[in-house]
Write an enzyme that holds these catalytic residues in place. Structure first.
Site, PDB file in Angstrom:
ATOM      1  N   HIS A 102     -13.632  23.838 -14.703  1.00  0.00           N
ATOM      2  CA  HIS A 102     -13.223  25.044 -15.429  1.00  0.00           C
ATOM      3  C   HIS A 102     -13.803  26.278 -14.779  1.00  0.00           C
ATOM      4  O   HIS A 102     -14.825  26.220 -14.093  1.00  0.00           O
ATOM      5  CB  HIS A 102     -13.640  24.965 -16.902  1.00  0.00           C
ATOM      6  CG  HIS A 102     -15.117  24.776 -17.104  1.00  0.00           C
ATOM      7  ND1 HIS A 102     -15.724  23.545 -17.004  1.00  0.00           N
ATOM      8  CD2 HIS A 102     -16.101  25.659 -17.378  1.00  0.00           C
ATOM      9  CE1 HIS A 102     -17.019  23.678 -17.231  1.00  0.00           C
ATOM     10  NE2 HIS A 102     -17.280  24.953 -17.447  1.00  0.00           N
ATOM     11  N   HIS A 104     -15.055  30.278 -15.607  1.00  0.00           N
ATOM     12  CA  HIS A 104     -15.454  31.243 -16.630  1.00  0.00           C
ATOM     13  C   HIS A 104     -14.999  32.640 -16.214  1.00  0.00           C
ATOM     14  O   HIS A 104     -15.200  33.045 -15.059  1.00  0.00           O
ATOM     15  CB  HIS A 104     -16.984  31.322 -16.744  1.00  0.00           C
ATOM     16  CG  HIS A 104     -17.676  30.062 -17.135  1.00  0.00           C
ATOM     17  ND1 HIS A 104     -18.284  29.897 -18.365  1.00  0.00           N
ATOM     18  CD2 HIS A 104     -17.903  28.900 -16.458  1.00  0.00           C
ATOM     19  CE1 HIS A 104     -18.850  28.703 -18.428  1.00  0.00           C
ATOM     20  NE2 HIS A 104     -18.639  28.078 -17.277  1.00  0.00           N
TER      21      HIS A 104
HETATM   22  P1  AMP Z   1     -20.390  24.948 -17.863  1.00  0.00           P
HETATM   23  O1  AMP Z   1     -21.870  25.152 -17.872  1.00  0.00           O
HETATM   24  O2  AMP Z   1     -19.726  25.680 -16.759  1.00  0.00           O
HETATM   25  O3  AMP Z   1     -20.027  23.484 -17.922  1.00  0.00           O
HETATM   26  O4  AMP Z   1     -19.882  25.659 -19.192  1.00  0.00           O
HETATM   27  C1  AMP Z   1     -19.307  25.004 -20.274  1.00  0.00           C
HETATM   28  C2  AMP Z   1     -18.935  26.088 -21.240  1.00  0.00           C
HETATM   29  O5  AMP Z   1     -18.108  25.508 -22.226  1.00  0.00           O
HETATM   30  C3  AMP Z   1     -20.122  26.760 -21.953  1.00  0.00           C
HETATM   31  O6  AMP Z   1     -20.070  28.152 -21.734  1.00  0.00           O
HETATM   32  C4  AMP Z   1     -19.899  26.389 -23.431  1.00  0.00           C
HETATM   33  O7  AMP Z   1     -20.261  27.437 -24.314  1.00  0.00           O
HETATM   34  C5  AMP Z   1     -18.408  26.117 -23.460  1.00  0.00           C
HETATM   35  N1  AMP Z   1     -17.983  25.173 -24.475  1.00  0.00           N
HETATM   36  C6  AMP Z   1     -18.524  23.977 -24.786  1.00  0.00           C
HETATM   37  N2  AMP Z   1     -17.822  23.369 -25.762  1.00  0.00           N
HETATM   38  C7  AMP Z   1     -16.795  24.193 -26.078  1.00  0.00           C
HETATM   39  C8  AMP Z   1     -15.721  24.133 -27.016  1.00  0.00           C
HETATM   40  N3  AMP Z   1     -15.539  23.088 -27.826  1.00  0.00           N
HETATM   41  N4  AMP Z   1     -14.865  25.184 -27.077  1.00  0.00           N
HETATM   42  C9  AMP Z   1     -15.028  26.256 -26.261  1.00  0.00           C
HETATM   43  N5  AMP Z   1     -16.013  26.366 -25.346  1.00  0.00           N
HETATM   44  C10 AMP Z   1     -16.890  25.358 -25.263  1.00  0.00           C
END
Ligand code: AMP
Ligand code: ZN
Length: 140
Positions: A102, A104
């Site tokens: 993903h 950001h």
């Molecule tokens: P990463 O550290 O790049 O894996 O970031 C994962 C991101 O996903 C974090 O910023 C979390 O706040 C976000 N996240 C985790 N669970 C959910 C969810 N159910 N819906 C939306 N965002 C999420």
């Protein structure tokens, strides 16, 4: 059991857990980060499961890039940040907490000092209101 069975972003794609979506097409989905680093923090994913940049299919990687630009333009128009960050983490050591590729999009204000991740879950109604503004700014 496949890698996607317990993956939270795959569950979002399948509609098994709720998300506040801003955009969807055949190959990608964009939704509000539940714990935003700044207001408007949006995530873009490929619908197909891949854990990181190392294993995502080239066509999905391209699709995510195109959707990222589309959402970034809408965020820019809707929220008028002074800039925005595009963050993408690969592996727990790099800060990846959800092993589904993903990107950001993090809107930034002049002088703002924030980490890559938010510290607390956002108010759901506030996330919905921001998502509505971003959706309204999406070009047809
Ligand atoms: P990463 O550290 O790049 O894996 O970031 C994962 C991101 O996903 C974090 O910023 C979390 O706040 C976000 N996240 C985790 N669970 C959910 C969810 N159910 N819906 C939306 N965002 C999420
Ligand atoms: Zn997944």
């Amino acid at each position: 059991m496949s890698a996607s069975a317990h993956c939270i972003f795959c569950k979002i794609v399948r509609g098994e857990i709720p998300a506040i979506n801003v955009y969807e097409d055949e190959h990608t989905l964009a939704f509000m980060d539940i714990q935003p680093a700044s207001p408007g923090h949006t995530l873009v994913i490929a619908k197909a499961h891949a854990s990181s940049l190392l294993d995502i299919a080239e066509s999905d990687l391209l699709a995510v890039a195109v959707t990222t630009q589309r959402i970034a333009r809408a965020v820019q128009q809707a929220l008028a940040p002074d800039g925005f960050r595009i963050n993408q983490f690969n592996g727990a050591a790099a800060g990846q907490t959800v092993p589904h590729y993903h990107v950001h999009i993090v809107p930034m204000r002049e002088g703002q000092r924030i980490g890559a991740h938010g510290r607390a879950p956002a108010d759901r109604d506030e996330l919905k209101a921001l998502a509505a503004r971003i959706r309204d700014a999406l070009s047809p």
